[in-house]
Motif scaffolding. Structure first.
Motif, PDB file in Angstrom:
ATOM      1  N   PRO A  34      27.587  33.223  32.307  1.00 55.36           N
ATOM      2  CA  PRO A  34      27.169  34.538  32.817  1.00 55.36           C
ATOM      3  C   PRO A  34      28.371  35.474  32.919  1.00 55.36           C
ATOM      4  O   PRO A  34      29.435  35.074  33.396  1.00 55.36           O
ATOM      5  N   ILE A  35      28.194  36.697  32.480  1.00 51.50           N
ATOM      6  CA  ILE A  35      29.306  37.649  32.488  1.00 51.50           C
ATOM      7  C   ILE A  35      29.878  37.820  33.891  1.00 51.50           C
ATOM      8  O   ILE A  35      31.080  37.977  34.063  1.00 51.50           O
ATOM      9  N   SER A  36      29.030  37.759  34.903  1.00 52.06           N
ATOM     10  CA  SER A  36      29.489  37.954  36.279  1.00 52.06           C
ATOM     11  C   SER A  36      30.366  36.811  36.787  1.00 52.06           C
ATOM     12  O   SER A  36      31.083  36.965  37.772  1.00 52.06           O
ATOM     13  N   SER A  37      30.365  35.667  36.093  1.00 57.28           N
ATOM     14  CA  SER A  37      31.164  34.523  36.536  1.00 57.28           C
ATOM     15  C   SER A  37      32.530  34.452  35.847  1.00 57.28           C
ATOM     16  O   SER A  37      33.348  33.599  36.186  1.00 57.28           O
ATOM     17  N   LEU A  38      32.784  35.339  34.882  1.00 62.39           N
ATOM     18  CA  LEU A  38      34.058  35.301  34.164  1.00 62.39           C
ATOM     19  C   LEU A  38      35.203  35.766  35.059  1.00 62.39           C
ATOM     20  O   LEU A  38      35.004  36.574  35.968  1.00 62.39           O
ATOM     21  N   GLU A  39      36.396  35.246  34.754  1.00 63.86           N
ATOM     22  CA  GLU A  39      37.596  35.612  35.495  1.00 63.86           C
ATOM     23  C   GLU A  39      38.752  35.805  34.531  1.00 63.86           C
ATOM     24  O   GLU A  39      38.751  35.248  33.432  1.00 63.86           O
ATOM     25  N   ALA A  40      39.740  36.572  34.954  1.00 60.13           N
ATOM     26  CA  ALA A  40      40.960  36.728  34.158  1.00 60.13           C
ATOM     27  C   ALA A  40      41.505  35.343  33.844  1.00 60.13           C
ATOM     28  O   ALA A  40      41.519  34.464  34.699  1.00 60.13           O
ATOM     29  N   GLY A  41      41.917  35.148  32.594  1.00 61.62           N
ATOM     30  CA  GLY A  41      42.454  33.863  32.164  1.00 61.62           C
ATOM     31  C   GLY A  41      41.443  33.017  31.414  1.00 61.62           C
ATOM     32  O   GLY A  41      41.823  32.087  30.700  1.00 61.62           O
ATOM     33  N   ASP A  42      40.133  33.319  31.549  1.00 62.22           N
ATOM     34  CA  ASP A  42      39.121  32.580  30.789  1.00 62.22           C
ATOM     35  C   ASP A  42      39.352  32.784  29.301  1.00 62.22           C
ATOM     36  O   ASP A  42      39.789  33.859  28.866  1.00 62.22           O
ATOM     37  N   ARG A  43      39.044  31.751  28.515  1.00 61.78           N
ATOM     38  CA  ARG A  43      39.182  31.824  27.057  1.00 61.78           C
ATOM     39  C   ARG A  43      37.838  32.228  26.459  1.00 61.78           C
ATOM     40  O   ARG A  43      36.848  31.525  26.581  1.00 61.78           O
ATOM     41  N   ILE A  44      37.828  33.401  25.807  1.00 61.71           N
ATOM     42  CA  ILE A  44      36.619  33.987  25.244  1.00 61.71           C
ATOM     43  C   ILE A  44      36.658  33.825  23.723  1.00 61.71           C
ATOM     44  O   ILE A  44      37.695  34.048  23.094  1.00 61.71           O
ATOM     45  N   VAL A  45      35.530  33.433  23.127  1.00 63.94           N
ATOM     46  CA  VAL A  45      35.429  33.297  21.670  1.00 63.94           C
ATOM     47  C   VAL A  45      35.232  34.690  21.079  1.00 63.94           C
ATOM     48  O   VAL A  45      34.314  35.414  21.476  1.00 63.94           O
ATOM     49  N   ARG A  47      35.839  37.210  17.194  1.00 59.72           N
ATOM     50  CA  ARG A  47      35.886  37.120  15.722  1.00 59.72           C
ATOM     51  C   ARG A  47      37.280  36.714  15.243  1.00 59.72           C
ATOM     52  O   ARG A  47      37.443  36.247  14.134  1.00 59.72           O
ATOM     53  N   ASN A  48      38.287  36.885  16.089  1.00 61.31           N
ATOM     54  CA  ASN A  48      39.665  36.534  15.733  1.00 61.31           C
ATOM     55  C   ASN A  48      40.093  35.200  16.334  1.00 61.31           C
ATOM     56  O   ASN A  48      41.281  34.927  16.432  1.00 61.31           O
ATOM     57  N   GLY A  49      39.151  34.393  16.789  1.00 65.04           N
ATOM     58  CA  GLY A  49      39.484  33.135  17.455  1.00 65.04           C
ATOM     59  C   GLY A  49      39.309  33.290  18.957  1.00 65.04           C
ATOM     60  O   GLY A  49      38.650  34.217  19.418  1.00 65.04           O
ATOM     61  N   THR A  50      39.895  32.403  19.732  1.00 61.04           N
ATOM     62  CA  THR A  50      39.766  32.530  21.189  1.00 61.04           C
ATOM     63  C   THR A  50      40.869  33.443  21.721  1.00 61.04           C
ATOM     64  O   THR A  50      41.991  33.427  21.232  1.00 61.04           O
ATOM     65  N   ARG A  51      40.501  34.221  22.711  1.00 62.81           N
ATOM     66  CA  ARG A  51      41.447  35.146  23.342  1.00 62.81           C
ATOM     67  C   ARG A  51      41.326  35.007  24.849  1.00 62.81           C
ATOM     68  O   ARG A  51      40.245  34.781  25.386  1.00 62.81           O
ATOM     69  N   LYS A  52      42.468  35.204  25.515  1.00 63.61           N
ATOM     70  CA  LYS A  52      42.493  35.142  26.974  1.00 63.61           C
ATOM     71  C   LYS A  52      41.980  36.460  27.551  1.00 63.61           C
ATOM     72  O   LYS A  52      42.455  37.538  27.177  1.00 63.61           O
ATOM     73  N   LEU A  53      41.023  36.374  28.448  1.00 65.55           N
ATOM     74  CA  LEU A  53      40.492  37.537  29.132  1.00 65.55           C
ATOM     75  C   LEU A  53      41.558  38.055  30.095  1.00 65.55           C
ATOM     76  O   LEU A  53      42.030  37.323  30.962  1.00 65.55           O
ATOM     77  N   GLN A  54      41.953  39.310  29.922  1.00 68.86           N
ATOM     78  CA  GLN A  54      42.961  39.907  30.793  1.00 68.86           C
ATOM     79  C   GLN A  54      42.344  40.370  32.106  1.00 68.86           C
ATOM     80  O   GLN A  54      42.951  40.240  33.165  1.00 68.86           O
TER      81      GLN A  54
END
Length: 168
Positions: A34-45, A47-54
């Motif tokens: 759920p979008i509401s459960s995301l936190e900074a540092g989570d790894r998001i999939v 199109r360019n691979g996984t990225r760290k959520l700032q």
């Protein structure tokens, strides 16, 4: 001014509100969350691979969100009805892109695709929490199976003078 238009603090420029509403599921390394459960540092999939959520930026706005019906943007895209702010950019890359825009792939504001049946503006003006995912760079990530353009970067938020605007 439409209920979905917002004045910026940089003069008379009017911008459209972008972001996803609560209930959206974002693809992470742990699966859809759920979008509401995301936190900074989570790894998001992306199109360019996984990225760290700032940052997961949340604002409350009076608006008429856009409802996108299940399967409207492609096979299982979205995989359930989803709601987003009218200025949210999405990637369309199937026969719809070719038919509507004459291209194999296109990034468009979702409100340009409103047809009143499969993609529609909600009739009632209401207060909604709007979630924006912010990364080091602009990214295309997956929410409910739809390719969503992040639109905001952590650097642009810190320094408004360096904000870049996409032109359709």
């Amino acid at each position: 001014m439409s209920a979905n238009m917002h004045k910026t603090f940089h003069g008379d420029t009017t911008t459209k509100l972008s972001g996803l509403l609560g209930g959206s599921q974002v693809l992470t390394l742990r699966g859809y969350m759920p979008i509401s459960s995301l936190e900074a540092g989570d790894r998001i999939v992306t199109r360019n691979g996984t990225r760290k959520l700032q940052e997961l930026h949340v604002e409350r706005h009076m608006m008429r969100p856009i409802r996108v019906g299940q399967g409207t943007l492609g096979f299982s895209r979205p995989n359930t009805d989803m709601m987003m702010a009218p200025g949210q950019e999405v990637m369309v890359r199937d026969w719809r892109a070719e038919m509507l825009f004459g291209r194999d792939m296109v990034i468009v504001n979702i409100d340009t695709m409103v047809d009143g049946k499969y993609i529609s503006e909600e009739p009632e003006l209401a207060l909604h929490d709007v979630y924006q995912l912010r990364f080091e760079d602009e990214e295309v990530f997956y929410a409910d199976g739809v390719e969503i353009v992040s639109g905001f970067t952590a650097q642009a938020v810190m320094d408004p003078q360096d904000t870049l605007y996409a032109v359709a």
